[in-house]
Write an enzyme that holds these catalytic residues in place. Structure first.
Site, mmCIF file in Angstrom:
data_model
loop_
_atom_site.group_PDB
_atom_site.id
_atom_site.type_symbol
_atom_site.label_atom_id
_atom_site.label_comp_id
_atom_site.label_asym_id
_atom_site.label_seq_id
_atom_site.Cartn_x
_atom_site.Cartn_y
_atom_site.Cartn_z
ATOM 1 N N THR A 1 0.805 -1.227 0.000
ATOM 2 C CA THR A 1 0.000 0.000 0.000
ATOM 3 C C THR A 1 0.833 1.269 0.000
ATOM 4 O O THR A 1 0.307 2.343 -0.295
ATOM 5 C CB THR A 1 -0.925 0.035 1.232
ATOM 6 O OG1 THR A 1 -0.129 0.071 2.425
ATOM 7 C CG2 THR A 1 -1.843 -1.189 1.262
ATOM 8 N N CYS B 1 -2.854 0.236 14.908
ATOM 9 C CA CYS B 1 -3.782 0.564 13.810
ATOM 10 C C CYS B 1 -4.887 -0.491 13.726
ATOM 11 O O CYS B 1 -4.632 -1.702 13.799
ATOM 12 C CB CYS B 1 -3.016 0.637 12.487
ATOM 13 S SG CYS B 1 -4.032 1.251 11.126
ATOM 14 N N ARG C 1 -7.044 -3.756 8.739
ATOM 15 C CA ARG C 1 -6.790 -5.192 8.624
ATOM 16 C C ARG C 1 -5.286 -5.459 8.659
ATOM 17 O O ARG C 1 -4.495 -4.771 8.005
ATOM 18 C CB ARG C 1 -7.381 -5.732 7.320
ATOM 19 C CG ARG C 1 -7.290 -7.243 7.195
ATOM 20 C CD ARG C 1 -7.969 -7.719 5.944
ATOM 21 N NE ARG C 1 -7.306 -7.211 4.750
ATOM 22 C CZ ARG C 1 -7.696 -7.477 3.511
ATOM 23 N NH1 ARG C 1 -8.787 -8.206 3.315
ATOM 24 N NH2 ARG C 1 -7.044 -6.985 2.484
ATOM 25 N N ARG D 1 4.064 6.653 3.209
ATOM 26 C CA ARG D 1 3.252 7.771 3.677
ATOM 27 C C ARG D 1 2.548 7.380 4.976
ATOM 28 O O ARG D 1 2.214 6.208 5.173
ATOM 29 C CB ARG D 1 2.205 8.162 2.632
ATOM 30 C CG ARG D 1 2.769 8.523 1.278
ATOM 31 C CD ARG D 1 1.680 9.042 0.332
ATOM 32 N NE ARG D 1 0.546 8.127 0.218
ATOM 33 C CZ ARG D 1 0.506 7.077 -0.594
ATOM 34 N NH1 ARG D 1 1.557 6.777 -1.343
ATOM 35 N NH2 ARG D 1 -0.566 6.305 -0.650
ATOM 36 N N CYS E 1 -0.314 6.689 7.712
ATOM 37 C CA CYS E 1 -1.690 6.217 7.649
ATOM 38 C C CYS E 1 -2.632 7.315 8.112
ATOM 39 O O CYS E 1 -2.395 7.976 9.128
ATOM 40 C CB CYS E 1 -1.830 4.985 8.547
ATOM 41 S SG CYS E 1 -3.507 4.337 8.668
ATOM 42 N N CYS F 1 -4.743 5.488 11.594
ATOM 43 C CA CYS F 1 -4.143 5.422 12.935
ATOM 44 C C CYS F 1 -3.321 6.663 13.257
ATOM 45 O O CYS F 1 -3.014 6.916 14.419
ATOM 46 C CB CYS F 1 -3.276 4.174 13.072
ATOM 47 S SG CYS F 1 -1.775 4.175 12.078
ATOM 48 N N TRP G 1 18.995 19.124 46.639
ATOM 49 C CA TRP G 1 17.702 18.450 46.601
ATOM 50 C C TRP G 1 16.725 19.164 45.674
ATOM 51 O O TRP G 1 16.095 18.552 44.813
ATOM 52 C CB TRP G 1 17.097 18.364 48.012
ATOM 53 C CG TRP G 1 15.794 17.614 47.978
ATOM 54 C CD1 TRP G 1 15.617 16.279 48.123
ATOM 55 C CD2 TRP G 1 14.502 18.175 47.725
ATOM 56 N NE1 TRP G 1 14.287 15.951 47.980
ATOM 57 C CE2 TRP G 1 13.578 17.095 47.735
ATOM 58 C CE3 TRP G 1 14.021 19.464 47.487
ATOM 59 C CZ2 TRP G 1 12.218 17.272 47.524
ATOM 60 C CZ3 TRP G 1 12.654 19.635 47.277
ATOM 61 C CH2 TRP G 1 11.772 18.550 47.296
ATOM 62 N N TYR H 1 15.098 17.761 42.234
ATOM 63 C CA TYR H 1 13.638 17.700 42.113
ATOM 64 C C TYR H 1 13.170 18.398 40.837
ATOM 65 O O TYR H 1 12.307 17.899 40.107
ATOM 66 C CB TYR H 1 13.007 18.342 43.350
ATOM 67 C CG TYR H 1 11.498 18.329 43.371
ATOM 68 C CD1 TYR H 1 10.807 17.177 43.692
ATOM 69 C CD2 TYR H 1 10.771 19.487 43.088
ATOM 70 C CE1 TYR H 1 9.411 17.163 43.717
ATOM 71 C CE2 TYR H 1 9.382 19.482 43.117
ATOM 72 C CZ TYR H 1 8.716 18.316 43.430
ATOM 73 O OH TYR H 1 7.338 18.304 43.461
ATOM 74 N N ASP I 1 17.199 13.114 50.132
ATOM 75 C CA ASP I 1 15.809 13.097 50.569
ATOM 76 C C ASP I 1 15.595 12.040 51.639
ATOM 77 O O ASP I 1 15.872 10.851 51.434
ATOM 78 C CB ASP I 1 14.909 12.816 49.361
ATOM 79 C CG ASP I 1 13.445 12.886 49.733
ATOM 80 O OD1 ASP I 1 12.942 14.007 49.875
ATOM 81 O OD2 ASP I 1 12.825 11.819 49.895
#
Length: 534
Positions: free
Chosen positions: A35, A43, A46, A68, A70, A73, A431, A435, A451
């Site tokens: 295709t 996707c 099928r 290319r 889809c 999906c 610390w 974070y 910590d």
């Protein structure tokens, strides 16, 4: 099935494709030779014949081979890859370059490949050579695919004018945009929009963002709900929703508006509704929302390293935030106080210095104060809100550095330089810097070794040098130590000695780190104090 490695295993890819396994969404793409289309593993079309399938790690590789995307999906919805590696130097260089090219700031060029090479400390030629050797496409081809997929999402999900879509996607002219679209996809932008049938939202724009399961939505929203600032944000955990205001600066202008993010767990999606005022910065906003909810995390790769020590934690993600400066201020406000107290201080800051913003969302009507605003606030005004002197100095230093563009707080910022810059500021120690590396810089290997709650969870609190002991134990968790920290805070660590691990989503919401004292400031601080994450 074993997690996919950088060297794709065709049989593993085929089994993931046949089962439409969402855990591997974005980890590879399937190109169908019969295709000329490439798809995500989820996707719903099928399943193609095995002999007609080719598997690619990146969308850019599939497009370079002539396939290319889809229209069903929509590969642009797939979670992106987390570009972190402990492999050899060329692999690390190529992945770091790809990570930077995935940032929305790269769409407009930003100095091109020479600027990217200079930031990475290599020559332009060396970067191109290593990038193509490692990923199979040139940096420009990779960036072009990122631009086209960004445009494809905006065309399919919004009603923005095509000229605006072209500009937001990084194309210098509409002519170049149309030519690139036809060359790669065989359709002009208007034709693709007719195929997409984008729904018209009640107000603003609406886009879909993919994520990889498992994802603990309840834990993520509980974390944000406990810290939500009245007027700025609202969380409805039952509806799987977070709504808030936001201001984004781009090209010398400030765009202020609101967004609403709603999880659809059964479809592995997050639906994002955006105010019209924020559509001119939609690619930047999408990237920030993805980072806020850590949508691009790869649970398979993370759990392969952490599952032995942190069982039943695959769905936990590292919460981020849509504004790095805001998160930094809230981290400072949260030093040496509980989550509730930090939230109260933040609410006072918003009430006194945040701009009102009319929105159609209940309970969301005010912006968090911008850096230029706080940079001009007298220290005494912050003190009147109950913010102690040490935190006043830290907030003003942060605001002035961000307002003067001396400090960038985002995932695109250079990590080591930013951490050093943060720790040079008053009231910000190792610390707080680590974070912020977790939540703002999005570094998956950040580790706040000082910590106290982390040390207790790891069973090293009574060691002669607990920080060293925690660091030594965490070596086995590289490069995912940030996720190990979140799992430890949530009580998911495997028991050590007499340590029990409760393990619940509410634990992540309520638990906060107990930090070592912040950096030295005018007044001395105790060696270890109780705090909770802002």
């Amino acid at each position: 099935m074993a997690p996919l490695t950088d060297d794709l295993q065709p049989d593993a890819c085929w089994h993931a494709l046949r089962s439409r396994d969402a855990r591997f969404d974005g980890c590879f793409f399937t190109a169908v030779t019969s295709t000329g289309i490439y798809c995500r593993p989820v996707c719903r079309a099928r399943t193609p014949r095995r002999e007609n399938c080719r598997f690619f790690r990146h969308a850019a590789q599939a497009e370079r081979a002539g396939f290319r995307p889809c229209l069903r999906c929509r590969p642009e919805l797939a979670p992106q890859a987390l570009w972190w590696s402990s492999q050899d130097a060329p692999a690390i260089l190529a992945r770091e370059a790809a990570r930077l090219l995935d940032q929305p700031e790269a769409l407009s060029g930003g100095g091109g490949m020479p600027a990217l090479a200079a930031r990475l400390g290599v020559s332009d030629r060396h970067l191109r050579r290593v990038f193509e050797a490692e990923l199979g496409v040139s940096p420009l081809q990779y960036l072009q695919t990122r631009r086209l997929l960004t445009a494809k999402q905006l065309l399919a999900d919004t009603r923005l004018p095509v000229t605006q879509v072209a500009a937001l996607s990084g194309f210098a002219s509409l002519r170049r945009f149309n030519a690139a679209f036809v060359q790669h996809y065989g359709l002009n932008p208007t034709q693709l929009r007719r195929e997409g049938h984008a729904p018209e939202p009640a107000c603003g724009a609406a886009v879909r963002l993919g994520l990889r399961p498992p994802y603990d939505v309840r834990a993520m929203l509980a974390f944000f709900a406990r810290r939500a600032i009245d007027g700025v944000e609202r969380v409805d955990a039952d509806a799987g929703l977070l709504a808030r205001t936001l201001a984004v600066q781009a090209q010398g202008r400030v765009h202020a508006g609101w967004f609403e993010a709603r999880f659809v767990p059964e479809r592995h999606l997050l639906l994002l509704r955006v105010a019209d005022a924020l559509t001119p910065v939609l690619p930047q906003l999408i990237a920030r929302v993805r980072a806020t909810f850590d949508l691009d995390a790869d649970p398979q790769a993370i759990s392969a390293v952490l599952a032995a020590d942190f069982p039943d934690s695959d769905g936990l993600r590292v919460p981020g935030g849509p504004c790095g400066f805001e998160l930094a201020v809230r981290a400072v406000l949260g030093q040496q106080v509980t989550v509730a107290a930090a939230r109260t201080l933040a609410a006072r800051l918003v009430e006194h210095f945040g701009e009102p913003l009319p929105t159609p969302l209940a309970g969301v009507q005010r912006l968090f104060p911008a850096a230029p605003v706080l940079a001009g606030v007298p220290a005494e005004a912050l003190g009147a809100l109950g913010i102690v002197r040490q935190r006043q100095a830290a907030i003003l230093a942060l605001a002035q550095a961000v307002a003067q563009e001396r400090l960038v707080l985002s995932a695109a910022a250079p990590r080591e330089a930013t951490l050093a810059q943060l720790q040079a500021m008053p009231g910000i120690g190792a610390w707080t810097a680590q974070y912020l590396a977790m939540r703002v810089l999005r570094w998956p290997d950040a580790f706040p070794a000082g910590d106290v709650a982390l040390q207790q969870a790891l069973g090293v609190r009574d060691a002669p040098h607990p920080a060293r002991a925690a660091t030594a134990r965490a070596e086995a968790w590289r490069p995912w130590r940030s996720y190990a920290v979140l799992r430890a805070w949530a009580g998911r660590a495997r028991p050590t000695g007499d340590l029990a691990a409760p393990g619940a989503a509410d634990a992540l919401a309520a638990a906060g780190p107990i930090a070592a004292a912040p950096a030295p400031a005018p007044a001395p601080a105790p060696a270890a104090v109780r705090i909770q994450a802002p």
